[in-house]
Design a protein around this motif. Structure first.
Motif, mmCIF file in Angstrom:
data_model
loop_
_atom_site.group_PDB
_atom_site.id
_atom_site.type_symbol
_atom_site.label_atom_id
_atom_site.label_comp_id
_atom_site.label_asym_id
_atom_site.label_seq_id
_atom_site.Cartn_x
_atom_site.Cartn_y
_atom_site.Cartn_z
ATOM 1 N N UNK A 1 1.117 -1.430 -0.196
ATOM 2 C CA UNK A 1 -0.281 -0.082 -0.229
ATOM 3 C C UNK A 1 1.308 1.370 0.262
ATOM 4 N N UNK A 2 2.171 1.177 0.528
ATOM 5 C CA UNK A 2 2.813 2.194 0.504
ATOM 6 C C UNK A 2 3.843 2.766 -0.788
ATOM 7 N N UNK A 3 4.094 1.666 -1.304
ATOM 8 C CA UNK A 3 5.016 1.184 -2.713
ATOM 9 C C UNK A 3 4.805 2.259 -3.192
ATOM 10 N N UNK A 4 3.778 3.003 -4.395
ATOM 11 C CA UNK A 4 3.691 3.498 -5.529
ATOM 12 C C UNK A 4 4.148 5.031 -4.539
ATOM 13 N N UNK A 5 3.670 5.423 -3.969
ATOM 14 C CA UNK A 5 4.653 7.166 -3.261
ATOM 15 C C UNK A 5 5.675 6.487 -2.883
ATOM 16 N N UNK A 6 6.400 6.107 -1.716
ATOM 17 C CA UNK A 6 7.431 5.248 -1.478
ATOM 18 C C UNK A 6 8.223 6.041 -3.595
ATOM 19 N N UNK A 7 8.034 5.260 -3.737
ATOM 20 C CA UNK A 7 8.823 4.493 -5.679
ATOM 21 C C UNK A 7 8.447 5.782 -6.284
ATOM 22 N N UNK A 8 7.489 6.875 -6.090
ATOM 23 C CA UNK A 8 7.068 8.012 -6.966
ATOM 24 C C UNK A 8 8.316 9.185 -6.238
ATOM 25 N N UNK A 9 8.399 9.124 -5.195
ATOM 26 C CA UNK A 9 8.929 10.259 -4.358
ATOM 27 C C UNK A 9 10.675 9.726 -4.640
ATOM 28 N N UNK A 10 10.362 8.724 -4.632
ATOM 29 C CA UNK A 10 12.406 8.375 -4.403
ATOM 30 C C UNK A 10 12.594 9.146 -6.274
ATOM 31 N N UNK A 11 11.538 8.608 -6.688
ATOM 32 C CA UNK A 11 11.831 9.002 -8.815
ATOM 33 C C UNK A 11 11.416 10.100 -8.597
ATOM 34 N N UNK A 12 11.813 11.523 -7.652
ATOM 35 C CA UNK A 12 11.618 12.980 -7.931
ATOM 36 C C UNK A 12 10.091 13.454 -7.905
ATOM 37 N N UNK A 13 9.239 12.824 -7.760
ATOM 38 C CA UNK A 13 7.892 13.345 -7.261
ATOM 39 C C UNK A 13 8.376 14.384 -6.248
ATOM 40 N N UNK A 14 8.292 15.790 -6.830
ATOM 41 C CA UNK A 14 8.263 17.414 -5.302
ATOM 42 C C UNK A 14 6.578 17.530 -5.576
ATOM 43 N N UNK A 15 5.287 17.072 -5.868
ATOM 44 C CA UNK A 15 4.267 17.602 -5.500
ATOM 45 C C UNK A 15 3.944 17.140 -3.885
ATOM 46 N N UNK A 16 3.441 18.139 -3.959
ATOM 47 C CA UNK A 16 2.992 18.072 -1.936
ATOM 48 C C UNK A 16 1.809 16.864 -1.661
ATOM 49 N N UNK A 17 1.825 16.292 -0.520
ATOM 50 C CA UNK A 17 1.800 15.225 -0.502
ATOM 51 C C UNK A 17 0.865 14.858 0.852
ATOM 52 N N UNK A 18 0.917 16.757 1.567
ATOM 53 C CA UNK A 18 0.226 16.336 2.710
ATOM 54 C C UNK A 18 -1.054 16.061 2.978
ATOM 55 N N UNK A 19 -2.405 15.287 3.772
ATOM 56 C CA UNK A 19 -2.953 14.160 3.380
ATOM 57 C C UNK A 19 -4.020 15.560 4.080
ATOM 58 N N UNK A 20 -5.464 15.532 4.705
ATOM 59 C CA UNK A 20 -6.442 16.941 5.957
ATOM 60 C C UNK A 20 -6.149 16.336 6.631
ATOM 61 N N UNK A 21 -6.007 17.143 8.015
ATOM 62 C CA UNK A 21 -6.261 16.588 9.249
ATOM 63 C C UNK A 21 -7.964 16.873 8.890
#
Ligand SMILES: Nc1nc2c(c(=O)[nH]1)N[C@H]1C(S)=C(S)[C@@H](COP(=O)(O)OP(=O)(O)OC[C@H]3O[C@@H](n4cnc5c(N)ncnc54)[C@H](O)[C@@H]3O)O[C@H]1N2
Ligand SMILES: O=P(O)(O)OP(=O)(O)O
Length: 168
Positions: free
Chosen positions: A147-167
Motif C-alpha cells: 500500500x505504501x510502495x507507489x508513493x515511496x517510489x514516486x517520491x524517490x523518482x523525484x515527485x515533488x508534489x505536495x503529499x500532505x493529507x487533510x487533517x
C-alpha cells in the motif's frame, strides 16, 4: 493489471535454488504480487554469496537504474545467510519504518518473524527491500509494504508534489 510503470528487479538468494534443487516459488510469487506496480526488468537466482549480492545490487541500482529491487532469502541466522550484510554495504541510507512494519505485522502471524534481519533502504534512486526466503514469509511481508510502495517510489523518482493529507 499494471497500474504503475515502475522498473523492478527480483533477486532470489538460495543455494538450493541456484543449483536447480528447488523451484523458486518465492521469486515467482514476488513477480505475481508486484505485477500491478510495473514490469520485472531483471530476475536472477544466485547462491548466498555476499560479493555476488553486492555486485548485483550495485549494478541493478547504478547501471540499470531500477526503481525497486526485491530480494528473497538469506535474511536469517544460518551461517550462509548474508543478504542483510550485503544490502547494508550498498545502501546510502535505510528506511527503518518499512522494515519495522514488515516485522511487527508479521509477528501477528508467527513469532519466527523476529528472526528475519531484513533491511529496507535506498541506493541512489533505487529502493531495495529484503524479504525472507519462504513463500509464506514473502507473502506476509510484501503485502504489508504494497500500500505504501507507489508513493515511496514516486517520491524517490523525484515527485515533488505536495503529499500532505487533510487533517480530519
Ligand atoms: N511473515 C513471516 N516472516 C517470516 C517467516 C514467516 O513464515 N512469515 N519465516 C521466518 C523464518 S522461519 C526465518 S528463519 C526468517 C529468515 O528466513 P530466511 O530469509 O533466512 O529464509 P531462508 O533460510 O533463505 O529460507 C527458509 C526456507 O524457505 C524455503 N525457501 C527458501 N527460498 C525459497 C524459494 N526461493 N522458493 C521456495 N521456497 C524457498 C526453504 O524451505 C527454506 O529452508 O524469516 C522469518 N520471517
Ligand atoms: O538453500 P537455501 O539457500 O535456499 O537455504 P536453506 O538452507 O534455508 O534451504
Amino acid at each position: 493489471m499494471q497500474e504503475h510503470n515502475f522498473r523492478i528487479g527480483v533477486l532470489t538468494l538460495s543455494d538450493k535454488g541456484s543449483r536447480g534443487e528447488r523451484e523458486d516459488e518465492s521469486g515467482r510469487l514476488i513477480g505475481e504480487m508486484i505485477a500491478p506496480f510495473g514490469s520485472v526488468a531483471r530476475y536472477q537466482i544466485v547462491p548466498d554469496e555476499e560479493s555476488r549480492i553486492v555486485m548485483l545490487l550495485t549494478s541493478w541500482s547504478d547501471e540499470l537504474k531500477l526503481n525497486l529491487i526485491l530480494t528473497t532469502g538469506g535474511t536469517g541466522l544460518s551461517e550462509r545467510d548474508v543478504t542483510p550484510q550485503a544490502t547494508e554495504q550498498v545502501l546510502d541510507y535505510q528506511v527503518p519504518g518499512m522494515a519495522e512494519a514488515m516485522r511487527s505485522t508479521s509477528m501477528q502471524k508467527t513469532p519466527h518473524a523476529m528472526i528475519s534481519r531484513a533491511l529496507v533502504g535506498v541506493r541512489g534512486k533505487t529502493l531495495i527491500v529484503n524479504l525472507p526466503g519462504s513463500p509464506k514469509g514473502v507473502k506476509e511481508n510484501l503485502e504489508v509494504l504494497l500500500p505504501a510502495l507507489p508513493h515511496a517510489l514516486a517520491k524517490l523518482a523525484g515527485d515533488d508534489s505536495d503529499c500532505a493529507e487533510p487533517v480530519r
